[in-house]
Each structure stands twice: as C-alpha cells, then as structure tokens.
Design a protein around this motif. Structure first.
Motif, PDB file in Angstrom:
ATOM      1  N   LEU A  87       0.818  -1.210   0.000  1.00 42.04           N
ATOM      2  CA  LEU A  87       0.000   0.000   0.000  1.00 42.04           C
ATOM      3  C   LEU A  87       0.850   1.256   0.000  1.00 42.04           C
ATOM      4  N   THR A  88       2.032   1.190   0.655  1.00 45.63           N
ATOM      5  CA  THR A  88       2.909   2.357   0.665  1.00 45.63           C
ATOM      6  C   THR A  88       3.382   2.707  -0.741  1.00 45.63           C
ATOM      7  N   THR A  89       3.557   1.683  -1.578  1.00 47.37           N
ATOM      8  CA  THR A  89       3.943   1.927  -2.971  1.00 47.37           C
ATOM      9  C   THR A  89       2.770   2.472  -3.777  1.00 47.37           C
ATOM     10  N   LEU A  90       1.585   1.915  -3.561  1.00 48.05           N
ATOM     11  CA  LEU A  90       0.408   2.382  -4.291  1.00 48.05           C
ATOM     12  C   LEU A  90       0.090   3.844  -3.983  1.00 48.05           C
ATOM     13  N   LYS A  91       0.406   4.287  -2.758  1.00 47.16           N
ATOM     14  CA  LYS A  91       0.149   5.684  -2.396  1.00 47.16           C
ATOM     15  C   LYS A  91       0.933   6.649  -3.277  1.00 47.16           C
ATOM     16  N   LYS A  92       2.047   6.189  -3.821  1.00 47.56           N
ATOM     17  CA  LYS A  92       2.838   7.031  -4.718  1.00 47.56           C
ATOM     18  C   LYS A  92       2.496   6.785  -6.181  1.00 47.56           C
ATOM     19  N   ALA A 114       8.801  12.383 -10.346  1.00 46.95           N
ATOM     20  CA  ALA A 114       8.674  10.927 -10.188  1.00 46.95           C
ATOM     21  C   ALA A 114       9.995  10.305  -9.734  1.00 46.95           C
ATOM     22  N   ASN A 115      11.098  10.731 -10.321  1.00 49.60           N
ATOM     23  CA  ASN A 115      12.399  10.193  -9.923  1.00 49.60           C
ATOM     24  C   ASN A 115      12.767  10.592  -8.506  1.00 49.60           C
ATOM     25  N   GLN A 116      12.193  11.683  -8.025  1.00 43.04           N
ATOM     26  CA  GLN A 116      12.495  12.155  -6.683  1.00 43.04           C
ATOM     27  C   GLN A 116      11.845  11.291  -5.611  1.00 43.04           C
ATOM     28  N   ILE A 117      10.644  10.787  -5.855  1.00 41.90           N
ATOM     29  CA  ILE A 117       9.894  10.125  -4.774  1.00 41.90           C
ATOM     30  C   ILE A 117       9.793   8.611  -4.934  1.00 41.90           C
ATOM     31  N   TYR A 170       7.420   2.185 -14.286  1.00 39.07           N
ATOM     32  CA  TYR A 170       7.644   3.157 -15.358  1.00 39.07           C
ATOM     33  C   TYR A 170       7.194   2.635 -16.728  1.00 39.07           C
ATOM     34  N   PRO A 171       7.441   1.352 -17.050  1.00 50.59           N
ATOM     35  CA  PRO A 171       6.912   0.859 -18.341  1.00 50.59           C
ATOM     36  C   PRO A 171       5.392   0.953 -18.431  1.00 50.59           C
ATOM     37  N   LEU A 172       4.705   0.802 -17.293  1.00 48.92           N
ATOM     38  CA  LEU A 172       3.248   0.931 -17.312  1.00 48.92           C
ATOM     39  C   LEU A 172       2.836   2.369 -17.613  1.00 48.92           C
ATOM     40  N   PHE A 173       3.644   3.348 -17.191  1.00 47.77           N
ATOM     41  CA  PHE A 173       3.352   4.736 -17.531  1.00 47.77           C
ATOM     42  C   PHE A 173       3.379   4.928 -19.043  1.00 47.77           C
ATOM     43  N   ILE A 224      -0.193   5.442  -7.777  1.00 50.16           N
ATOM     44  CA  ILE A 224      -1.517   5.819  -8.290  1.00 50.16           C
ATOM     45  C   ILE A 224      -1.605   7.321  -8.556  1.00 50.16           C
ATOM     46  N   PRO A 225      -1.203   8.196  -7.617  1.00 53.67           N
ATOM     47  CA  PRO A 225      -1.226   9.637  -7.941  1.00 53.67           C
ATOM     48  C   PRO A 225      -0.321   9.994  -9.117  1.00 53.67           C
ATOM     49  N   LEU A 226       0.859   9.373  -9.194  1.00 52.73           N
ATOM     50  CA  LEU A 226       1.749   9.646 -10.320  1.00 52.73           C
ATOM     51  C   LEU A 226       1.119   9.204 -11.636  1.00 52.73           C
ATOM     52  N   GLY A 227       0.433   8.052 -11.631  1.00 50.76           N
ATOM     53  CA  GLY A 227      -0.224   7.570 -12.840  1.00 50.76           C
ATOM     54  C   GLY A 227      -1.329   8.506 -13.303  1.00 50.76           C
TER      55      GLY A 227
END
Length: 666
Positions: free
Chosen positions: A120-125, A271-274, A284-287, A127-130
């Motif tokens: 979930l900690t990864t999804l918190k970043k 994105a590279n920062q967080i 990143y490939p999914l982006f 999903i908003p980036l996506g």
C-alpha cells in the motif's frame, strides 16, 4: 536479511541503521520468538574484560551474559546459549552480507499490508503519479492537435509556416525557457518551482481561448503582413505568416513546450524524486502504456468537440466554441495536476513510512563541444552508423509530416474538419503504439536486433513511396480511386496518415529501444562520449534538418507543392542511407552483444560469496566461512595460535554435530 536458517546466527546492520533503542536480549526475543526458549533466564551484569571474549561471555547451562562491550558492538551480537558439558568459548563472527544500496537491511517487525500483491505504501505514490501522467498526456494530445489546426488553417497561412516556425521561433524560445528555468531552480524550492513553471501554461491556454482568439482580428497585423508579402513575393508566405498570426504561433510554441517542459522536466523529475529504483523498474513501463491510453481518449475528446459545430445555429463560429471547450478541459486538468502534486507533497513525501529513492549521484557526462563531438563521430564507424539512424529518422519524419499536413489542409480547409480528422489520427496512433509496444519485445526476442532496427525505416520507405506517388502520379489513378469513392488527394491524405501512425508507433516501440541497446556493448569511454556527441550534433540536426531542407526548397521553388518531387527524392536517399547504416550497425552490434552475453553468463557461473564470516571455536580454531550464491557453504580452517597460519579449505553443508551453527541469509 529476512529469514533465519535454523539457528544461532548473526545480525549485520546496514551502513545507515535506523535509530532505535538497543536492548539486545529483549530485541532478540521479539524478533526471534523461536529462540526465546533458549534464553529462559537472562541477566545483564558487568564482566571483567578477562571473562569475555570480544564482548561476549557465557556462564552456566541456560544463562547468557552480555557484557557492556557487546552493547557498543551491535554488529557482533551472537545467538548463542550454553551447552551441556564443559564450558565452551562462544564462536566469534565477523560477517558481511549483501545489503541493499538504500540501506534497507533491518528485519521488519511486521509485513507491510498489500493490495493485489503491491504494498500500500507503494500504491500511495504510484496511483497519484499515474493519474498525474495521464492528465499531462491527455492535455498534450489536445494541444498538439489544436496547434496544427490553428497555424495551418488560418487565413493567410499554410503548412509552409511550420518549418520556419520550428527553426526561428520554437527553438529560440525553448533555449530561453530552459535558461530561465535553470536560474529559477537556483532561487526557488522544488515545490515553488513546479507551480511557477506550470501555472503560466494553464493561464495562457485559458486566456487564449477566451481572450486572444476572440480578439484575433484586432491584435493581428494583417495589413502589415499583406504589404510585406507583396514586397517579398509568395515564396516568403511562411515567414510573413508568423507575423500575421503571431498569437497562433505563440500557442504553437507553448503547446510544444508543454511536451518538453511539463512532461520531461517537471513530471519525470518529480517521479524520480519520490520513487525507489525497484519501483521505477516495475511501474515506469506501465506509464508508457498509460500514455497511449491517454492518447486514445484525448483523440476522442478532440473529435467530439470538433463535431459540435454541426449542432450550432447559423452565424456561430463553431471553431471558437470547440476551442473554448477543449481549452476548458486543459485548464481543469492542469489544476488537477497541481492538486495532485500538492497532495503528494503534503501527505506522502513527508511520510517517513513510505520508501523513497536515495540514488547515487550520476557521473556527470562530459560536455563535448562541436569540434570534439565531430572528432568522436569521425573516429568510430559504430558511432557514425548510430548517428545516421538518429539523423535519418528526424529528417524523414519531418519531410513527410509537413508535406502531408499541406495536403490535409487542402482536403479539410475548415478548422473543425481538420481538427476532427486529427482526433481520429491521435486515437489511431495511440492504438497502434499500444499494440506495437506489446509486440516489440516479441520481435526483438524472436528476430533479433537487426530486424527490429530495420522495421521503422522500411515502414517509412514503403508508405513514403505510396504517398509521394499519389502526389506525383495521381491523375492516371483517378478512375481507379473513384471506384473506391476517393480522389487522389484524399487517398494521399489517408496514406500519409498511415505513414505517420505506423512510423511513430514503430519509433516508440522499436526504434528507441534499439537505439539505446546499441550503446550497451561499447566501452565506458566511447559509450559516454558517443552519446554526448550524438546529443550535441545529431539530435539538433535530425530535428532541424528536415525543416531547413524544406525552407530551402520553398524559397527556391516558390511553394511546398512545387518542391514535392525533390522532397520525395531526398526522402528516398535518406531512408536508403538509414537502412544501410542499420545493416552495418547490426553486423557490428551482434558480435559485440554475443560477447557481452557470454561475459554475463561467466559472471553468473562464478561463485560470489554472499556471507563471509569468521568464528573461533573451543579448540582455538579460527574458521572462515563463505556462503555462496548457489547455496553451498565453504569453510577455511586455520589454527588461531599457529605461527605459520596454515589453512585447509573444505566444502560443507553444515558443520560437525558439536559445532552446529546457524547462519542468516537473504
């Protein structure tokens, strides 16, 4: 180190351990409940230095005594309990284990909650980036389609304006913007810099639709442009049109900068920062796939607003209404981007429980000048072939695209009709690119680098021949095309669209990966210098080369239509040179790639120790232990007090029954 294999072992802390109270024995019970039974009664008391060995002392059958020295050397903490029989010396371990570069070496107290197998900690970043990336690309597609409609279909302008606009307006403004950005980055915080850069874009696009476009007749110097055109001649239609429709040209430049600044600089920098390196590799490939989904939806949006004029009454400017609707969406999504950025910074970036990247600083690339770059290009056939690929793509796609847009205006002179077609074009490009990205890996794996690298120029060659043939020899084909309900002009528009769709999808899915793969077999010096030389010389030449050729042709022959035969011949020569360079590069790349593959296989076969440890047993023997990647355990035994320090190396999977030890492994 995440699991313990059967026993007594050793904890090795990361280079930058988290700060926490250190209570050796209580921590031991909490982290290793199965070992708690071995320590029914622990006491802490000071021991004389002589009674401890490297900070550890044992006394009794079920009592483990830890001296104060041990508390100061946490990395030597030992799981060891008294054994029946005579008192034994505690083994001493000096160990080092593979620790991740980010320092995440501690054993987690509890596993992080997951959703669909992702923390979930990864999804918190992610999903908003996506969502943020989707909004940026959605806006970019709308802006890209709209900018072409504005400058190509405007009164007193045509597609001939594009080469002059890219060279004499877009390039200087891009350079100026990046210089300003560099200065602002030195005086503003990251958050303030983000808002300072993106807000002018949002404000301009809103102001253009509701203020500048309705006032176009008042702010455009039409009379002055007519005088200049009469004095200079029709060959200067493109340069004069830049002055005639200056507000449209400003929109064109701002739309181009949205792609290079907001996407490349703001989003990817944030994105590279967080994100961590592992998260980047996974998501990143999914982006990239998400970008093409945004392309599909935004194309449909452009199509919808472009067709709105059909439901409007007489005398209403349908294009003005469509423009207001599309720019309103751009402004709204721009504010959504800002809101997401604010929320991520407030609730996620400052959350200490969420991992983020602590990447090492990259080595600065050598800043080669033009002279040094040319020397590098001339010194290596491999780099010259790679440079030819980059330059040929930039020139080829530019030659075809501008010529195609001139025919597109002839077929669809109305801004709404032109915009509607561009909406369909964007949707088709998104679908084709999404499909080719899924097939790209299969093509590379099955057919190899050479075939994959030649697909893009082959597509350009075949569709280019068809496109220019329809332009040059369309009249004899008129009866045949009429049977399909098409004119030679409409057929050229469709063939040109197919060329742009397939060439761009092949570029994103095959050309770009092949180009980056070609750098891998080079030695470090040539890899860095070659890439720098291509960035300095070839990228600008590829982007501006086609525009410069077209400018020369227009000024020489009077118009883009008159120069079409020569542009077709130039395109044929460039694509053939491209194919020759790809074939030549393949003959060099494939042997080097095989050598690299063999080296990697040899490295995998080499036994690299994951754990190195040293122990001293009751008999005074010092044993060096190495746990290999393949799971085998090797011990080198030497007498501790021996003067000659002779050693014997043995391979074992466990040890003797009296010296049964346990090891911690990843």
């Amino acid at each position: 180190m995440e699991r313990v294999i059967s026993t007594k072992g050793l904890l090795s802390l990361p280079p930058k351990p988290q700060t926490r109270p250190f209570h050796p024995l209580s921590s031991l019970r909490n982290r290793f409940p199965s070992s708690a039974a071995r320590f029914p009664s622990q006491t802490l008391r000071a021991q004389p230095p002589s009674s401890s060995l490297h900070g550890f002392s044992t006394s009794g059958r079920s009592q483990s005594v830890l001296s104060p020295a041990a508390a100061g050397h946490a990395e030597r903490f030992l799981l060891y309990s008294g054994l029946p029989g005579e008192q034994r010396k505690a083994p001493i371990f000096r160990a080092s284990a593979a620790i991740p570069a980010d320092g995440a070496g501690l054993v987690d107290e509890k596993e992080q909650p997951k959703f669909l197998g992702i923390e979930l900690t990864t999804l918190k970043k992610i999903i908003p980036l996506g969502v943020m990336f989707f909004c940026i690309l959605f806006n970019y597609t709308i802006l890209r389609d709209t900018k072409d409609v504005l400058v190509v279909t405007a009164k007193g302008s045509s597609a001939e304006i594009i080469p002059f606009l890219k060279t004499w307006v877009n390039l200087p403004m891009a350079i100026g913007f990046m210089l300003l950005y560099t200065k602002l980055s030195n005086v503003l915080s990251k958050e303030a810099l983000f808002y300072t850069v993106i807000m002018p874009f949002i404000a301009f696009f809103g102001a253009f639709a509701f203020l500048l476009y309705p006032m176009r007749d008042a702010i455009h110097p039409t009379a002055l442009a007519d005088k200049l055109l009469a004095a200079l001649g029709p060959s200067f239609l493109g340069p004069v049109a830049i002055l005639r429709i200056w507000s449209f040209c400003l929109f064109y430049v701002m739309a181009e900068l949205w792609g290079s600044v907001v996407i490349s600089v703001l989003f990817w920098g944030f994105a590279n920062q967080i994100t961590t390196v592992q998260e980047a590799k996974e998501f990143y490939p999914l982006f990239g796939l998400g970008a093409n989904i945004a392309l599909i939806f935004s194309g449909r949006t452009v199509k919808y607003f472009s067709n709105m004029r059909k439901n409007l009454g007489p005398g209403v400017d349908g294009w003005a209404v469509s423009l207001k609707g599309m720019m309103s969406i751009v402004v709204l999504l721009g504010l959504v981007i800002c809101a997401i950025y604010w929320g991520v910074n407030k609730f996620i970036v400052n959350d200490p429980s969420i991992p983020r990247s602590e990447r090492k600083k990259k080595k600065e690339k050598p800043k080669l000048g033009m002279k040094e770059s040319l020397k590098v290009l001339l010194s290596s056939r491999y780099v010259r072939d790679l440079a030819t690929l980059v330059v040929a793509y930039g020139i080829s796609i530019n030659l075809v695209e501008v010529t195609w847009k001139s025919k597109l205006k002839a077929q669809f002179p109305s801004p709404n009709e032109y915009s509607s077609f561009m909406g369909d074009f964007s949707t088709a490009t998104g679908i084709a690119t999404f499909t080719m990205m899924l097939l790209g890996r299969l093509i590379l794996r099955k057919f190899g680098w050479g075939v994959a690298a030649m697909i893009t120029p082959t597509v350009l060659l075949l569709t280019g021949v068809g496109f220019f043939s329809l332009l040059l020899f369309g009249e004899p084909l008129t009866p045949l095309l009429a049977s399909f309900g098409m004119t030679p002009l409409l057929a050229a528009v469709y063939v040109g669209a197919l060329q742009n769709i397939f060439s761009k999808s092949a570029k994103y899915s095959l050309f770009d990966p092949c180009k980056e793969m070609a750098y891998i077999p080079l030695d470090e010096e040539m890899k860095v210098k070659g890439k720098a030389a291509i960035d300095v010389v070839c990228n600008p030449l590829g982007k501006s080369g086609g525009a410069l050729i077209q400018q020369f042709m227009i000024l020489s022959f009077g118009s883009l239509a008159n120069s079409t035969p020569y542009l077709g011949g130039i395109l044929l020569v460039i694509v053939l040179a491209w194919l020759g360079a790809a074939r030549s590069l393949d003959s060099q790349f494939s042997p080097l790639a095989k050598q690299e593959l063999e080296k990697e296989k040899l490295k995998e076969k080499e036994k690299v120790p994951l754990i190195e440890a040293t122990k001293a047993d009751a008999n005074g023997l010092v044993t060096e232990i190495k746990l290999e990647e393949n799971g085998s355990l090797h011990e080198s035994v030497a007498t501790e007090n021996s003067s000659n320090s002779s050693s014997t190396e043995t391979g074992t999977s466990g040890g003797s029954s009296n010296d049964q030890q346990s090891y911690t492994s990843r």
